[in-house]
Enzyme design. Structure first.
Site, mmCIF file in Angstrom:
data_model
loop_
_atom_site.group_PDB
_atom_site.id
_atom_site.type_symbol
_atom_site.label_atom_id
_atom_site.label_comp_id
_atom_site.label_asym_id
_atom_site.label_seq_id
_atom_site.Cartn_x
_atom_site.Cartn_y
_atom_site.Cartn_z
ATOM 1 N N GLU A 243 50.416 55.307 41.761
ATOM 2 C CA GLU A 243 50.750 56.706 41.470
ATOM 3 C C GLU A 243 51.966 57.160 42.261
ATOM 4 O O GLU A 243 53.046 57.336 41.721
ATOM 5 C CB GLU A 243 49.569 57.613 41.798
ATOM 6 C CG GLU A 243 48.373 57.450 40.901
ATOM 7 C CD GLU A 243 47.208 58.290 41.394
ATOM 8 O OE1 GLU A 243 47.409 59.502 41.620
ATOM 9 O OE2 GLU A 243 46.100 57.750 41.575
ATOM 10 N N ASP B 271 45.036 55.468 42.841
ATOM 11 C CA ASP B 271 44.197 55.860 43.980
ATOM 12 C C ASP B 271 42.715 55.544 43.751
ATOM 13 O O ASP B 271 42.226 55.618 42.622
ATOM 14 C CB ASP B 271 44.361 57.350 44.266
ATOM 15 C CG ASP B 271 45.710 57.667 44.901
ATOM 16 O OD1 ASP B 271 46.401 56.725 45.323
ATOM 17 O OD2 ASP B 271 46.070 58.848 44.967
ATOM 18 N N ASP C 34 39.813 56.874 43.639
ATOM 19 C CA ASP C 34 38.876 57.969 43.431
ATOM 20 C C ASP C 34 38.768 58.255 41.938
ATOM 21 O O ASP C 34 39.354 57.544 41.118
ATOM 22 C CB ASP C 34 39.303 59.222 44.211
ATOM 23 C CG ASP C 34 40.715 59.682 43.851
ATOM 24 O OD1 ASP C 34 41.265 59.211 42.833
ATOM 25 O OD2 ASP C 34 41.269 60.523 44.579
ATOM 26 N N GLU D 103 39.982 60.635 40.064
ATOM 27 C CA GLU D 103 41.244 60.959 39.406
ATOM 28 C C GLU D 103 42.101 59.718 39.242
ATOM 29 O O GLU D 103 42.730 59.509 38.204
ATOM 30 C CB GLU D 103 41.987 62.032 40.214
ATOM 31 C CG GLU D 103 43.134 62.643 39.452
ATOM 32 C CD GLU D 103 43.622 63.934 40.106
ATOM 33 O OE1 GLU D 103 44.447 64.613 39.489
ATOM 34 O OE2 GLU D 103 43.167 64.253 41.217
ATOM 35 N N TYR E 181 42.517 55.999 53.230
ATOM 36 C CA TYR E 181 42.628 56.998 52.171
ATOM 37 C C TYR E 181 42.129 58.355 52.654
ATOM 38 O O TYR E 181 41.103 58.450 53.334
ATOM 39 C CB TYR E 181 41.833 56.554 50.946
ATOM 40 C CG TYR E 181 42.116 57.376 49.712
ATOM 41 C CD1 TYR E 181 43.419 57.546 49.253
ATOM 42 C CD2 TYR E 181 41.080 57.979 49.015
ATOM 43 C CE1 TYR E 181 43.681 58.300 48.124
ATOM 44 C CE2 TYR E 181 41.334 58.729 47.880
ATOM 45 C CZ TYR E 181 42.631 58.889 47.435
ATOM 46 O OH TYR E 181 42.887 59.640 46.317
ATOM 47 N N ARG F 291 41.432 61.341 50.887
ATOM 48 C CA ARG F 291 40.574 62.247 50.112
ATOM 49 C C ARG F 291 39.185 61.627 50.010
ATOM 50 O O ARG F 291 38.902 60.827 49.127
ATOM 51 C CB ARG F 291 41.187 62.504 48.729
ATOM 52 C CG ARG F 291 42.372 63.457 48.799
ATOM 53 C CD ARG F 291 42.972 63.742 47.453
ATOM 54 N NE ARG F 291 43.870 62.705 47.028
ATOM 55 C CZ ARG F 291 45.143 62.590 47.402
ATOM 56 N NH1 ARG F 291 45.647 63.471 48.254
ATOM 57 N NH2 ARG F 291 45.907 61.626 46.947
ATOM 58 N N HIS G 213 34.469 55.041 49.432
ATOM 59 C CA HIS G 213 35.491 55.281 50.439
ATOM 60 C C HIS G 213 34.901 55.147 51.830
ATOM 61 O O HIS G 213 33.696 55.225 52.026
ATOM 62 C CB HIS G 213 36.063 56.689 50.303
ATOM 63 C CG HIS G 213 36.647 56.970 48.972
ATOM 64 N ND1 HIS G 213 36.848 58.237 48.504
ATOM 65 C CD2 HIS G 213 37.064 56.144 47.993
ATOM 66 C CE1 HIS G 213 37.373 58.193 47.308
ATOM 67 N NE2 HIS G 213 37.509 56.930 46.973
#
Length: 746
Positions: free
Chosen positions: A7, A80, A82, A84, A297, A299, A343
């Protein structure tokens, strides 16, 4: 050559370095496909089927991606780790025609050689549960935004928006402000007796009870009454509790706790914390090493730590601080339910890279935030702090006093990190030893008048804490939500405090009136939990959306069907419209008050007015000659201004109607898609900034771009004008970055 798709362009150099020559990294700079902006794009009659389109400003990126994918022997999707990121990989796979069951998805929680190598060895298929969890959120947010926002525009003013998370968060801010407005202070008098213990040590004992019941003094008269009852009576020590107290090490940072700690301890703004954390995760330039990622990471709502990271920390702590500072077993911290536990917590990639080693190599905010993350992680793996604790109850007549204190016995994790501010350290007071039945000497009374205070306004840190505690939003949404409320002028700052504007109050009141369920904090939290369960499998996302949407259309019809409005009524004036003769009235618009013809829409005449309601007289136009000669009649052209901006015109108008575009004095940046210069283009509705390579390149912006990239996503920044001045805002609609422009910006 294998193509690895990511991204953010910011982490491209670090990932490319670790992958080596057999791979090529391609950055999409965020989403490439989404629900189109100008339509609902969700078919509520066909099981909430979304219609996705390639985003207009990403068409060139997609074309380049297809070209690179066509040349590659394989494509790996490394967006990423997650929900999203999983959805973005799914959109890319759909565009490139990659089968859903192909093992093309790789994830890594940190940008390091070890993590990336491991990810390459363990490719997997796209996780459709994660994708569906993100789709459900996107569809729900679109339904609320596109269905509910028109109610606000109709009943309050144009260009307002509602949001599933943002509106509930705004409600928290408004309710806190109303608590403050309605608060009635109550008088109270903290009362202490300063006593003398063994060896002349002073003991400050707090009044706690009267006749065995909890007691607080509420007036000056009561103070005198208490003093009279105490005077001359002995202070006798009652129960004494001596113990060793333990303070367990805090968990490593989650997104919210990192943001709160950095705001409170470092004095950084939420935006600064977000930017610095993103840079530390993606990689910062270190002399002699190039781009190096420093933390995992960012988030996450998990406090989990990998066994390898825990072992590395324990080894480091033993070597630097000694074996006593390492607990017998690694500390493990429980995460809340429904966290994305794939995560880890936020931690340094390597404890060997100490903050001191970076102090002179990275930007100040990067260093300070890294130091905070590093020390919190190291502390989380250390032994508990130990204290000698003493609590004593002291009796004097019918009144009871209490004194507590503790002194450090073993520093434990506090050797590295303290959760207390320095101002709290006086709590760690040393008390003399006391025994039951012992009589203490009296020295003096200490008391003062005080009044209870209203609850404090939210700050960025406390609002994030409230959002997390109440289950509103998730790690990726905290910062965008808080920023969006201010950007839309629903909230404003008073120092570090956040307070609602009048517009913010009106928005909340209107939404609560017509959409009480959507605005209910508990309902929103329960919906977040339901959305989380989709990624665990077994939940059909359309069913959850359907349950939310049921009855919403009826609520909207009811809201639109009554005559209740908060729009300011038109104020009649003595002015007559010079075009049709009808009376002029004062109306409220997005940019303030103005004079309008009462015959609207037959007559659309308007005029600007000053703060006293008087018509602003138009200044006589100043003729500014230019050095440009009209090629049609030979006259020197002049600078004129229209709704589209400044332009060159022949002074012999109307005999000569020649006009020319006035070149911007400031050079515009190059097109981020094809590299050709951008130019200002005037058209009948105004102006925009487009690529000079049109029609081959159709990149365009409506706001003036500057030659500066967004620190969050790498897109061009544009100039935005607001009431309080100029701002630099990211041109990428998916990015929330915005900062105050320097004074010299135009």
């Amino acid at each position: 050559m294998k193509l690895v798709v990511i991204e953010g362009v910011g982490k491209k150099p670090a990932i490319q370095k670790y992958l080596g020559s057999g791979y090529k990294v391609f950055a999409t700079m965020g989403h490439v496909r989404d629900l189109p902006a100008k339509t609902l794009a969700v078919d509520v009659n066909d099981n909430f089927k979304p219609t996705y389109k390639i985003m207009p400003d990403k068409q060139k990126v997609v074309d380049e991606l297809k070209t690179e994918a066509g040349k590659a022997e394989d494509v790996l999707l490394a967006t990423d780790p997650d929900r999203e990121g999983e959805a973005i990989s799914w959109h890319i796979a759909t565009i490139l025609g990659i089968p859903e069951d192909k093992k093309a998805r790789i994830t890594f929680n940190e940008i390091s050689k070890k993590a990336i190598t491991k990810a390459l060895e363990e490719p997997r298929a796209i996780d459709k549960n994660l994708v569906d969890a993100q789709q459900a959120r996107r569809v729900l947010d679109r339904l609320v935004g596109y269905k509910v926002s028109p109610v606000l525009c109709t009943k309050i003013q144009n260009k307002l928006s509602a949001g599933r998370v943002q509106s509930v968060t705004l409600r928290l801010v408004c309710e806190r402000e109303r608590e403050i407005q309605n608060f009635k202070p109550e008088e109270y008098w903290p009362f202490f007796s300063v006593l003398e213990g063994r060896g002349g040590a002073k003991i400050k004992a707090s009044l706690a009870t009267r006749k065995g019941e909890k007691y607080k003094i509420g007036s000056a008269a009561e103070v005198e009454e208490v003093k009279a009852a105490l005077d001359g009576r002995p202070y006798v020590v009652g129960s004494v509790k001596k113990s060793i107290a333990y303070s367990h090490a805090p968990a490593p940072f989650r997104t919210s706790t990192m943001q709160q700690d950095a705001i409170n301890k470092l004095g950084m703004s939420l935006k600064q914390v977000t930017q610095a954390a993103q840079a530390l995760y993606e990689g910062v330039d270190i002399p002699g090493e190039g781009k190096v990622a420093l933390i995992t990471y960012i988030r996450t709502d998990s406090t989990r730590v990998s066994p390898e990271a825990a072992a590395s920390a324990r080894e480091y702590i033993t070597s630097v601080y000694g074996a006593d500072y390492v607990p017998a077993k690694p500390n493990v911290y429980a995460s809340k339910g429904n966290v994305q536990d794939a995560h880890e917590a936020i931690r340094p990639i390597s404890v060997q890279r100490t903050p001191d080693s970076l102090k002179d190599s990275v930007a100040r905010n990067y260093y300070r935030l890294y130091k905070l993350i590093y020390e919190r992680f190291l502390a989380s793996q250390m032994s508990s702090a130990q204290y000698n604790s003493l609590t004593a109850d002291i009796a004097c007549g019918n009144y009871g006093f209490r004194v507590t204190g503790k002194t450090p016995l073993f520093a434990g994790y506090t050797k590295v990190y303290s959760e207390k501010d320095e101002k709290d350290e006086d709590e760690m007071k040393k008390l003399p030893d006391m025994n039951e039945g012992e009589t203490l000497g009296f020295i003096e009374y200490v008391y003062e008048q005080k009044f209870t205070k209203p609850p404090a306004r939210y700050t960025e840190a406390s609002l994030i804490k409230a959002m997390e505690e109440k289950g509103i939003g998730r790690p990726a949404t905290y910062q965008p939500t808080v920023s969006l409320l201010e950007n839309r002028e629903y909230t404003e700052r008073e120092g570090k405090n956040i307070k609602p504007t009048e517009l913010g109050f009106n928005v909340v009141d209107m939404l609560v009136k017509y959409f009480p369920e959507i605005m209910d904090v508990k309902f929103t939290a329960e919906m977040e939990t339901k959305l989380d369960t989709i990624e665990e499998g077994g939940q059909v996302w359309q069913q959850i959306v359907a349950g939310f949407y049921e009855g919403l259309e009826d609520e909207i019809k009811k809201a639109m069907g009554d005559g209740y409005k908060m729009k300011a009524p038109a104020v009649e004036t003595d002015y007559k419209c010079e075009k049709c003769g009808a009376p002029m009235v004062i109306r409220e618009g997005r940019f303030g008050r103005f004079l309008a013809c009462s015959a609207y829409p037959k007559c659309k005449n308007t005029k600007q007015i000053d703060e006293n309601g008087n018509i602003k007289e138009k200044a006589e136009p100043v003729v500014v000659e230019s050095d440009v000669i009209c090629e049609k009649c030979g006259a020197r052209m002049v600078v004129k201004t229209s709704a589209r901006g400044k332009f060159l015109a022949c002074p012999n108008y109307p005999k000569c109607r020649n006009t020319k575009e006035l070149e911007d004095e400031e050079k515009l940046p190059d097109c981020p898609v094809c590299g050709k210069p951008l130019k200002k283009i005037n058209y009948y509705r105004g102006a925009f900034y487009g690529c000079s390579g049109y029609p081959d390149c159709k990149f365009a912006l409506y706001d003036k771009p500057i030659d500066k990239k967004c620190p969050q996503c790498g897109s061009l920044l544009v100039v935005k004008k607001r009431k309080d001045g100029l701002y630099h805002k990211c041109s990428n609609k998916e990015c929330t970055f915005m900062e105050k422009a320097p004074d010299e910006t135009t």
